[in-house]
Design an enzyme around this catalytic site. Structure first.
Site, PDB file in Angstrom:
ATOM      1  N   PRO A  26      -4.939   1.950   0.052  1.00 35.04           N
ATOM      2  CA  PRO A  26      -4.347   1.572  -1.030  1.00 35.04           C
ATOM      3  C   PRO A  26      -3.644   0.273  -1.144  1.00 35.04           C
ATOM      4  O   PRO A  26      -2.703   0.270  -0.233  1.00 35.04           O
ATOM      5  CB  PRO A  26      -3.502   2.717  -1.305  1.00 35.04           C
ATOM      6  CG  PRO A  26      -3.193   3.480  -0.011  1.00 35.04           C
ATOM      7  CD  PRO A  26      -4.192   3.309   0.752  1.00 35.04           C
ATOM      8  N   MET A  27      -3.883  -0.731  -2.187  1.00 32.02           N
ATOM      9  CA  MET A  27      -3.342  -1.968  -2.154  1.00 32.02           C
ATOM     10  C   MET A  27      -2.903  -2.326  -3.384  1.00 32.02           C
ATOM     11  O   MET A  27      -3.978  -2.519  -4.387  1.00 32.02           O
ATOM     12  CB  MET A  27      -4.336  -3.092  -1.342  1.00 32.02           C
ATOM     13  CG  MET A  27      -4.516  -2.599   0.265  1.00 32.02           C
ATOM     14  SD  MET A  27      -5.456  -4.050   0.704  1.00 32.02           S
ATOM     15  CE  MET A  27      -7.037  -3.627   0.473  1.00 32.02           C
ATOM     16  N   LEU A  28      -1.755  -2.516  -3.793  1.00 35.26           N
ATOM     17  CA  LEU A  28      -1.052  -2.843  -5.036  1.00 35.26           C
ATOM     18  C   LEU A  28      -1.846  -4.034  -5.527  1.00 35.26           C
ATOM     19  O   LEU A  28      -1.865  -4.990  -4.791  1.00 35.26           O
ATOM     20  CB  LEU A  28       0.130  -2.971  -5.194  1.00 35.26           C
ATOM     21  CG  LEU A  28       1.010  -2.620  -6.402  1.00 35.26           C
ATOM     22  CD1 LEU A  28       0.576  -1.326  -6.983  1.00 35.26           C
ATOM     23  CD2 LEU A  28       2.541  -3.014  -6.251  1.00 35.26           C
ATOM     24  N   CYS A 108       5.290   2.535   1.829  1.00 37.07           N
ATOM     25  CA  CYS A 108       5.695   1.272   1.254  1.00 37.07           C
ATOM     26  C   CYS A 108       7.051   1.021   1.529  1.00 37.07           C
ATOM     27  O   CYS A 108       8.068   1.805   1.341  1.00 37.07           O
ATOM     28  CB  CYS A 108       5.437   1.281   0.033  1.00 37.07           C
ATOM     29  SG  CYS A 108       5.526  -0.322  -0.958  1.00 37.07           S
ATOM     30  N   GLY A 221      -3.901  -3.723  11.074  1.00 34.20           N
ATOM     31  CA  GLY A 221      -4.323  -4.978  11.832  1.00 34.20           C
ATOM     32  C   GLY A 221      -5.688  -4.729  12.094  1.00 34.20           C
ATOM     33  O   GLY A 221      -6.196  -5.632  13.189  1.00 34.20           O
TER      34      GLY A 221
END
Length: 336
Positions: A26-28, A108, A221
């Site tokens: 999940p990436m805002l 987060c 990574g």
């Protein structure tokens, strides 16, 4: 805790089996429904996650923060929050909307998230996280999972990590996604927290050895399929974030090389062909072309013509009235 009636899933709601071998983080501002639609074209097996959505947005916001395309399944909703009652309400709503999993954000590190008392700071409150998980599990039949770090600030011992996992596990959490970096809650930006704290993959491997009954995915990574395969020799699943966004065509290899499927690999040209009707429908409904094409910028990464592709989309997709012809013109500039 306030009693919430268990969610009853609509009979026509699709329920699909979840393959947890590979997932997209999940990436805002990145993993919105347009990106996820494109990702699903290239991988049928990947588990997709929404951007983090706060309980406040779902319960009190004016927009629909849970909209998605049916094609996205299997799809997990990542929730941000720390109030068990609110989380249970949101989990119930999400289950009724057809989501396949609920994930709690305990990773987060941003100041805004900390001020709301959720995200990575919750690692210091494992009993509260366990209560939140329990509250959600009591009202839904879909999996409730946790995404976390290996530690926070000076609390970065292996014992700290295992105490957190054990406490949450006791309330029925069977799947953890572990970002193999600790988070510095003070002094580092969210971007710096994705790059500066050193990766410690062996610590996550050790966690799997000590808790073989838990499904553990590793995050942080990971850059290519070979690295993913190496991790899967020690761990149950891999979650990839930035590389799956910046170089999205890597997803075309996931089903065959990681998930044991014998499916035909979609070409980049086929991805674009299948995106065009989706783009056209979005534009006809009043959406902007660049809402979608911004996620397609990296589709030709590393190939001749990729710069011309990126430039044409970047310079033209935001213009009023721009439609699929911009994508077709950009593709014509690419040498494949």
């Amino acid at each position: 805790m306030q009693q919430i009636e268990k969610s009853s899933i609509k009979p026509d709601t699709p329920r699909v089996s979840i393959n947890r071998t590979f997932s997209i983080a999940p990436m805002l501002d990145w993993t919105d429904r347009h990106y996820r639609y494109m990702a699903r074209l290239m991988s049928k097996q990947a588990l997709l996650y929404t951007e983090m959505v706060t309980t406040g947005a779902i319960l009190h916001g004016k927009g629909d923060y849970l909209a998605y395309n049916d094609e996205e399944h299997p799809l997990a909703l990542q929730l941000g929050g720390s109030n068990p009652i609110d989380l249970a309400k949101c989990a119930q709503i999400a289950a009724e909307r057809g989501y396949d999993e609920i994930n709690l954000n305990v990773g987060c590190p941003s100041d805004r998230v900390q001020n709301g008392r959720f995200g990575a700071c919750l690692m210091a409150e494992p009993e509260l996280v366990a209560e939140c998980v329990d509250a959600m599990k009591q009202v839904v039949d879909i999996p409730v999972t946790v995404k976390t770090r290996i530690g926070i600030d000076e609390q970065d011992s292996y014992e700290f990590l295992t105490t957190f996992v054990e406490t949450v596990k006791e309330k029925g959490c069977e799947e953890f996604i572990v970002h193999a970096r600790k988070a510095w809650l003070q002094g580092l930006s969210p971007k710096e927290n994705r790059e500066i704290p050193p990766l410690d993959y062996p610590r996550v491997y050790q966690l799997k050895q000590d808790y073989p009954e838990i499904h553990i995915s590793i995050n942080g990574g990971i850059l290519n399929i070979d690295e993913m395969k190496q991790h899967l020799e020690h761990i149950d699943g891999v979650m990839v974030g930035r590389e799956a966004y910046n170089n999205p065509y890597i997803l075309s290899q996931v089903d065959n090389k990681l998930c044991g499927q014998q499916s035909e690999i979609m070409s980049r040209e086929q991805v674009i062909e299948q995106m065009l009707p989706y783009i056209e429908a979005h534009v006809q409904q009043g959406g902007r072309l660049n809402h979608i094409t911004r996620h397609m910028i990296g589709l030709f990464q590393g190939l001749p013509g990729s710069r011309q592709w990126r430039r044409h989309l970047s310079e033209n997709a935001h213009k009023a009235g721009a439609g699929i012809e911009v994508v077709e013109q950009a593709f014509a500039k690419v040498s494949v």
